[in-house]
Write an enzyme that holds these catalytic residues in place. Structure first.
Site, PDB file in Angstrom:
ATOM      1  N   TYR A  51      10.721 -15.253  20.481  1.00 29.94           N
ATOM      2  CA  TYR A  51      10.785 -15.607  19.052  1.00 29.94           C
ATOM      3  C   TYR A  51      10.556 -17.088  18.823  1.00 29.94           C
ATOM      4  CZ  TYR A  51      12.106 -10.996  17.534  1.00 29.94           C
ATOM      5  OH  TYR A  51      12.078  -9.672  17.237  1.00 29.94           O
TER       6      TYR A  51
ATOM      7  N   GLU B  87      19.166   7.199  37.477  1.00 33.82           N
ATOM      8  CA  GLU B  87      18.115   6.733  36.560  1.00 33.82           C
ATOM      9  C   GLU B  87      18.598   6.761  35.111  1.00 33.82           C
ATOM     10  OE1 GLU B  87      14.606   9.197  36.489  1.00 33.82           O
ATOM     11  OE2 GLU B  87      13.705   8.086  34.824  1.00 33.82           O
TER      12      GLU B  87
ATOM     13  N   ASP C  86      14.675  11.755  37.780  1.00 36.62           N
ATOM     14  CA  ASP C  86      13.959  12.951  37.352  1.00 36.62           C
ATOM     15  C   ASP C  86      12.880  13.294  38.371  1.00 36.62           C
ATOM     16  OD1 ASP C  86      15.365  13.293  35.040  1.00 36.62           O
ATOM     17  OD2 ASP C  86      13.880  12.290  33.742  1.00 36.62           O
TER      18      ASP C  86
END
Ligand code: ATP
Ligand code: MG
Lengths: 510, 366
Positions: free
Chosen positions: B95, B196, B248
């Protein structure tokens, strides 16, 4: 029972006026302006006078659609005694000569008079004074169509105190101003492109147009030439024999034809198996027919000379196109003289690019014949065909493109498709020259576009680096304490070195 | 390395650039290339390392000029932060540096362009500066969002406070920005379980799986940040704990495992500190679909992106193990993937059995 009768020329044209461009009130008004302007320009530039032409169209009777057309020029004028004939006798002209004119038929003025007679039944008013004339002549004339001869309604002479010279003509015709307006404006603008040395001032009911003189340089006036031996026919020979009764064949040939001297004449006679010393008055009708045939067949003549032609010249074309089309760049070429059927011709072409030319899917075509802009019948014109078949993609042109093409054919005999003088016929020699002229001009355009592309790339490169200079200079100055201004200055120098020129140079070029 | 030294290196780098500019030599930055081709698989150490390739980022190269500007801008932001004694996050820097450059060219046209659009762009130049001056972001005092959470029998000390990660109930201990500033006081665990997904982490916490097993459970909610990886590495290195990674059954999960284990392409210069070469994979594999008889209801068709990613994994040197070759090829053949949640096919408790099964019977990939 059949009823036989002769139709006088004037009456024939009155009845078939669309053949000369007088189809309807809109087209007739356009054609009237055209004929008057072309006569005015012929009467000036052909004689080395910088043309000034005024044209005025006014409404006479709105109800009946009557308009007046007034045209005035500063040309050589018409001798007082000739005025009735040039206005009142169909096929009366000073332009039946081997020399480039806008006019050719000896018909234009008469068509206007006939059309005025048919629609408003008003005469044509003329005022004219020749160069250095003491008098100004004024006439009101109509045409007796039965005898194809002028009917003078009024005649007056004035002293020419200020040595004015020129011609002013006024007619009242049925005309549709609104329908013709756009074409008339277009016609005058396009005329100015090939004649930037002319000043044309036009005033219509709701429009006025001042096409100023942009140069005082005029192409040299064409010289009067002799007919080329390839253009003869038996009738023409008969007339020559009458005028040169005592001449031998050699003398007749060597004195009356373009590019034929005694040498050439003798070679021809040998080739044709004719006795060079025979008196022409002793030739029979059959002999003359055969002579004309052999003259047309002979391949040993010199090419027709172009002294009687007056092309605008590449320089004037570029000047005119730039000013009137508002083009960014114009490239023009004038080809070397060529001939077809014994008539010399020169093709000029210009390609105009960018600026105010709107991009289109095919080139905008501006056609000219002997400096006359051709606005109608574009579809049957040979120039349209050539421009459309041309491989523009080989010249860096991708459509839609802001491209205008100017094609100017000048010749002692323009092969018009019809008497309306609106389209040039498809003569192979002319087609070929147009193609070559376009190629020459397009090559220059290609070089220009390539240069511009390179410049655009440089500009883009410059911008894509220069936009970061301040940011980088500021940040590095904060990190290192070096001078921000000096950093920025050095970065700019580095960019300029990279693109190989300074910002000012680039700015000047692109 | 302290911040003063980091600042000195940053200033020195900037001075070299300024000097070449002022001497009208083309300014160029020498930056080690953080690319796949410059990622070297160190077979012996079993981790990814930064290779010898360097890129020359030249200002006068139209394709590089924007990056050059961004790098110099970031150099300034970091130098300013150190000088002012503040500790910005990478988002703060994003920013701070984001503004619109408005440039009016000599032809009078105005060009406007943002210094950067996405945070990815500013993050990338931070990483470039790290490798270019050979100083870590953490050493610069620049932090990132830390996503890591820990629960289990481990006690740490932070700013003098002792925190016992077994006493957080249903919440968890959040890892700090600079994991190296932590002291790990005591560990009474038998292994580390890296998960995870946050949802699975929360289930295992709530079901007190960690206390039954004596395990430290950690998650980084997807792709791990540096702090989480550094913490896992410390547990493995300093306490010799085995590390198991549960993901996964798809190429993304497998890659996440490899990041914990071997390091990442983008941050290969950090592997030395962050990789845990001994980590073992206990996530789902392609063959697990049959092995654990997962019902078709839980099996998902692979997308084109999954397939493309899998083909890339096959080419990575650190995936060159027969087990991975077999599993990935099977995946490419069947084009089927499964999430961890699919284990619920045999009841909610089955997740626990699955983890134990994989660990106890050694059904993991090393
Ligand atoms: N404005 C003018 N100034 C001087 N002479 C003119 C002018 N207008 C016409 N003439 C003369 O009148 C003659 C007849 O003009 P007209 O327009 O009828 O025929 P043209 O110009 O010879 O051929 P075309 O039928 O092709 O126009 C011209 O040849 C010219 O000698
Ligand atoms: Mg005429």
């Amino acid at each position: 029972m059949y009823h036989y009768e002769a139709l006088p020329a004037a009456e024939w044209f009155r009845r078939n006026r669309e053949l000369a461009g007088f189809h309807n009130p809109a087209r007739a008004l356009y054609q009237t302006v055209r004929e008057l302007v072309e006569n005015a320009l012929d009467a000036t530039e052909t004689y080395g006078i910088l043309p000034t032409v005024y044209v005025r169209i006014g409404v006479v009777d709105e109800q009946r659609g009557w308009v007046s057309v007034y045209a005035e020029d500063n040309g050589i004028g018409i001798p007082g005694g000739e005025i009735p004939n040039v206005l009142g006798r169909v096929f009366y002209s000073s332009k039946y000569r081997v020399r480039q004119h806008r006019g050719i038929f000896g018909l234009g003025l008469k068509m206007i008079v006939l059309y005025a007679q048919s629609t408003t039944n008003r005469p044509v008013y003329v005022r004219s004074a020749t160069l250095k004339s003491d008098k100004i002549y004024e006439y009101a004339i109509m045409i007796d169509t039965n005898s194809n001869s002028p009917a003078v309604l009024h005649r007056q002479e004035y002293p020419n105190k200020y040595k004015w010279h020129g011609t002013a003509i006024k007619v009242c015709i049925e005309g549709n101003w609104h329908a013709a307006k756009r074409r008339i404006e277009e016609y005058l603008r396009r005329t100015a492109i090939v004649a930037p040395y002319a000043e044309i001032i036009f005033r219509g009911p709701d429009v006025s147009l001042r096409l100023g003189r942009r140069t005082t340089k005029m192409p040299p006036p064409p010289e009067e030439g002799l007919p080329h031996p390839k253009t003869v026919d038996a009738d023409m020979l008969k007339q020559m024999v009458r005028e040169n009764g005592s001449a031998t064949l050699l003398e007749l040939l060597a004195g009356n034809f373009d590019g034929v001297g005694r040498e050439t004449a003798r070679a021809f006679a040998a080739w044709a198996g004719l006795a060079p010393d025979a008196r022409v008055s002793e030739l029979s009708q059959d002999d003359l027919v055969r002579l004309a045939e052999r003259m047309r067949q002979y391949e040993g003549w010199r090419r027709p000379r172009a002294v009687s032609l007056s092309p605008a010249g590449a320089e004037l074309l570029e000047l005119g196109a730039r000013a009137i089309l508002g083009a960014e760049a114009v490239f023009a070429v004038t080809r070397k003289p060529e001939s077809y059927g014994g008539h010399p011709f020169i093709v000029e072409a210009a390609v105009a690019w960018g600026g105010q030319i709107p991009p289109a899917e095919r080139p905008l075509l501006l056609r000219y014949a002997n400096k006359i802009p051709l606005l109608y019948d574009e579809g049957v014109d040979v120039a349209r065909k050539v421009a459309d078949e041309f491989s523009w993609q080989n010249y860096r042109v991708r459509f839609p493109a802001p491209l205008a093409v100017i094609v100017h054919v000048c010749s002692t005999k323009i092969p018009y498709v019809s008497a309306g003088k609106e389209a040039i016929a498809d003569i192979p020699e002319i087609e070929r020259e147009i193609r070559l002229a376009l190629r020459d001009a397009a090559k220059k355009l290609r070089a220009y576009l390539a240069r511009r592309e390179r410049e655009a790339e440089l500009v883009e490169k410059y911008v894509s680096l220069a936009k970061y200079v301040d940011e980088i200079a500021h940040s590095l100055a904060v990190v290192t304490g070096a001078s921000r201004a000096r950093l920025a200055e050095s970065l700019h120098r580095l960019i300029e070195r990279k693109i190989g020129m300074t910002a000012e140079e680039l700015l000047r070029r692109a | 390395m302290d911040r003063a030294e980091v600042l000195r290196r940053l200033e020195e780098w900037g001075a070299r650039l300024a000097k070449s500019i002022l001497e009208l030599e083309e300014p160029a930055m020498e930056i080690p290339a953080r690319t796949l081709s410059n990622t070297v698989w160190d077979e012996r150490a079993r981790m990814l390392r930064l290779g010898p390739e360097r890129i020359r980022r030249r200002f006068l190269d139209v394709k590089e000029a924007r990056k050059f500007m961004q790098t110099v801008l970031m150099l300034r932001l970091i130098a300013e932060a150190i000088r002012e004694g503040v500790y910005p996050t990478i988002r703060d820097l994003y920013y701070n540096g984001k503004h619109t450059i408005i440039y009016r060219d000599p032809w009078g046209r105005t060009h406007s362009e943002n210094t950067w659009e996405e945070q990815d762009e500013s993050n990338a130049v931070i990483e470039d500066i790290e490798v270019a001056v050979n100083a870590l972001r953490e050493e610069m005092g620049v932090s990132a969002d830390v996503k890591g959470k820990v629960v289990g029998p481990v006690v740490i000390r932070s700013q003098g406070y002792e925190l016992d990660a077994s006493k957080f109930g249903e919440t968890a201990l959040s890892l700090p920005v600079n994991v190296d500033a932590l002291e790990i006081v005591k560990v009474e665990a038998s292994y580390v379980l890296v998960v995870e997904k946050d949802a699975i982490f929360q289930r295992l916490v709530r079901e007190r799986f960690w206390s039954q097993e004596g395990a430290v459970i950690i998650t980084a909610k997807g792709m791990p940040d540096r702090a989480t990886r550094r913490f896992v590495r410390r547990l493995s290195e300093e306490f010799k704990l085995p590390v198991y990674v549960l993901t996964d059954g798809d190429p993304y999960g497998w890659y996440i495992y490899s990041v914990y284990k071997s390091g990442s392409i983008k941050l290969s210069y950090e592997s030395e500190r962050l990789a845990t070469p001994g980590a073992k994979f206990i996530g789902l594999t392609a063959s697990d679909i049959d092995e654990y008889k997962i019902s078709d209801n839980y099996v998902i068709a692979a997308t084109e992106r999954d397939v493309k990613r899998a083909r890339e994994l096959l080419r990575y040197p650190w995936f060159q193990r027969p087990e991975w070759a077999r599993e990935i090829n099977l995946f490419l053949k069947r084009r089927k993937k499964v999430e961890i949640e699919a284990l619920s096919t045999h009841g909610l408790k089955f997740l626990h059995d699955y983890i134990r099964d994989k660990i106890r019977r050694g059904k993991f990939i090393d």
